[in-house]
Write an enzyme that holds these catalytic residues in place. Structure first.
Site, PDB file in Angstrom:
ATOM      1  N   ASN A 279       4.380   0.872  17.578  1.00 54.34           N
ATOM      2  CA  ASN A 279       4.734   0.768  16.162  1.00 54.34           C
ATOM      3  C   ASN A 279       4.115   1.927  15.390  1.00 54.34           C
ATOM      4  O   ASN A 279       3.025   2.422  15.721  1.00 54.34           O
ATOM      5  CB  ASN A 279       4.391  -0.603  15.560  1.00 54.34           C
ATOM      6  CG  ASN A 279       2.963  -1.046  15.730  1.00 54.34           C
ATOM      7  OD1 ASN A 279       2.251  -0.571  16.605  1.00 54.34           O
ATOM      8  ND2 ASN A 279       2.530  -1.977  14.897  1.00 54.34           N
TER       9      ASN A 279
ATOM     10  N   TYR B 185       5.623   0.628   3.019  1.00 57.30           N
ATOM     11  CA  TYR B 185       5.636  -0.362   4.108  1.00 57.30           C
ATOM     12  C   TYR B 185       6.979  -0.566   4.815  1.00 57.30           C
ATOM     13  O   TYR B 185       7.016  -0.634   6.046  1.00 57.30           O
ATOM     14  CB  TYR B 185       5.134  -1.716   3.597  1.00 57.30           C
ATOM     15  CG  TYR B 185       3.659  -1.773   3.263  1.00 57.30           C
ATOM     16  CD1 TYR B 185       2.837  -0.649   3.353  1.00 57.30           C
ATOM     17  CD2 TYR B 185       3.084  -2.967   2.840  1.00 57.30           C
ATOM     18  CE1 TYR B 185       1.492  -0.709   3.036  1.00 57.30           C
ATOM     19  CE2 TYR B 185       1.731  -3.048   2.531  1.00 57.30           C
ATOM     20  CZ  TYR B 185       0.941  -1.913   2.624  1.00 57.30           C
ATOM     21  OH  TYR B 185      -0.387  -1.983   2.320  1.00 57.30           O
TER      22      TYR B 185
ATOM     23  N   GLU C 117       9.387  -1.817  19.711  1.00 61.05           N
ATOM     24  CA  GLU C 117      10.612  -1.986  20.506  1.00 61.05           C
ATOM     25  C   GLU C 117      11.668  -0.966  20.092  1.00 61.05           C
ATOM     26  O   GLU C 117      12.396  -0.429  20.927  1.00 61.05           O
ATOM     27  CB  GLU C 117      11.175  -3.407  20.329  1.00 61.05           C
ATOM     28  CG  GLU C 117      10.266  -4.506  20.833  1.00 61.05           C
ATOM     29  CD  GLU C 117       9.288  -5.006  19.778  1.00 61.05           C
ATOM     30  OE1 GLU C 117       8.876  -4.236  18.892  1.00 61.05           O
ATOM     31  OE2 GLU C 117       8.932  -6.193  19.862  1.00 61.05           O
TER      32      GLU C 117
ATOM     33  N   CYS D 283      10.610  -9.000  16.669  1.00 59.06           N
ATOM     34  CA  CYS D 283      11.063  -9.489  15.357  1.00 59.06           C
ATOM     35  C   CYS D 283      12.589  -9.618  15.373  1.00 59.06           C
ATOM     36  O   CYS D 283      13.263  -9.136  16.295  1.00 59.06           O
ATOM     37  CB  CYS D 283      10.594  -8.548  14.247  1.00 59.06           C
ATOM     38  SG  CYS D 283      11.560  -7.025  14.116  1.00 59.06           S
TER      39      CYS D 283
HETATM   40  N1  THU Z   1       5.669  -5.228  15.249  1.00 55.94           N
HETATM   41  C1  THU Z   1       6.201  -4.590  16.338  1.00 55.94           C
HETATM   42  O1  THU Z   1       6.093  -3.372  16.484  1.00 55.94           O
HETATM   43  N2  THU Z   1       6.857  -5.344  17.248  1.00 55.94           N
HETATM   44  C2  THU Z   1       6.923  -6.702  17.239  1.00 55.94           C
HETATM   45  O2  THU Z   1       7.458  -7.278  18.156  1.00 55.94           O
HETATM   46  C3  THU Z   1       6.330  -7.443  16.127  1.00 55.94           C
HETATM   47  C4  THU Z   1       5.821  -6.631  15.002  1.00 55.94           C
HETATM   48  C5  THU Z   1       4.884  -4.429  14.307  1.00 55.94           C
HETATM   49  C6  THU Z   1       5.490  -4.197  12.963  1.00 55.94           C
HETATM   50  C7  THU Z   1       4.256  -3.919  12.142  1.00 55.94           C
HETATM   51  O3  THU Z   1       3.886  -2.553  12.304  1.00 55.94           O
HETATM   52  C8  THU Z   1       3.192  -4.773  12.781  1.00 55.94           C
HETATM   53  O4  THU Z   1       3.657  -5.088  14.069  1.00 55.94           O
HETATM   54  C9  THU Z   1       2.889  -6.053  12.017  1.00 55.94           C
HETATM   55  O5  THU Z   1       4.040  -6.737  11.729  1.00 55.94           O
END
Ligand code: THU
Length: 151
Positions: A50, A56, A63, A96
């Site tokens: 991420n 934001y 993913e 998500c």
């Molecule tokens: N996030 C991901 O990268 N993948 C997931 O499966 C769940 C959430 C990230 C988005 C954000 O940067 C942080 O986790 C908190 O939501």
């Protein structure tokens, strides 16, 4: 529908790649680093992390980054994806909603989605469990085939 069988060595390779990717995550706002690794149709592994942003909503999920790396390398089918998040047992990180749809673009309903953290492997799901009755490329093809697309 035949379910793809993930070998132990593929699972280990996905886990290692996703954990390494998580180590490079840029998540100063949530403090929730995530790494993901995708196994493509050629048996290759593509990783992503991420990447958050001071604005934001501009942040990128792990993913999505892993899928982008797969596409850049010429991969077009995801066979399995492993997500290493910051949740613990009972609170495993699963993709998500937006990422479930992104996975849908490159995966069949039996696409394996594995959750893990730094310490352990968690549950595995199929994409159809996480995103039932989904909308996908086939819907668009039907529309175009019917000549309903207006340029
Ligand atoms: N996030 C991901 O990268 N993948 C997931 O499966 C769940 C959430 C990230 C988005 C954000 O940067 C942080 O986790 C908190 O939501």
């Amino acid at each position: 529908m035949p379910t793809f069988t993930l070998t132990d060595s593929q699972q280990q390779a996905l886990l290692a790649a996703a954990r390494q990717a998580r180590g490079n995550a840029y998540a100063p706002y949530s403090n929730y680093p995530v790494g993901a690794a995708v196994l493509d149709e050629q048996g290759r592994i593509h990783a992503g992390c991420n990447v958050e942003n001071a604005a934001y909503p501009e942040g990128l999920c792990a993913e999505a980054a892993a899928l982008a790396a797969m596409v850049l390398a010429g991969g077009r089918q995801a066979r399995a994806v492993l997500v290493v998040g910051s949740g613990d047992a009972g609170n495993w990180t699963t993709p998500c909603g937006g990422c479930r749809q992104k996975l849908r673009e490159f995966g069949t309903p039996d696409l394996l989605v594995l959750s893990a953290n730094e310490l352990a492997l968690g549950p595995r799901h199929t994409l159809s469990q996480l995103l039932p009755e989904s909308f996908g490329p086939g819907h668009i093809k039907v529309r175009q085939g019917a000549g309903q697309h207006t340029p």
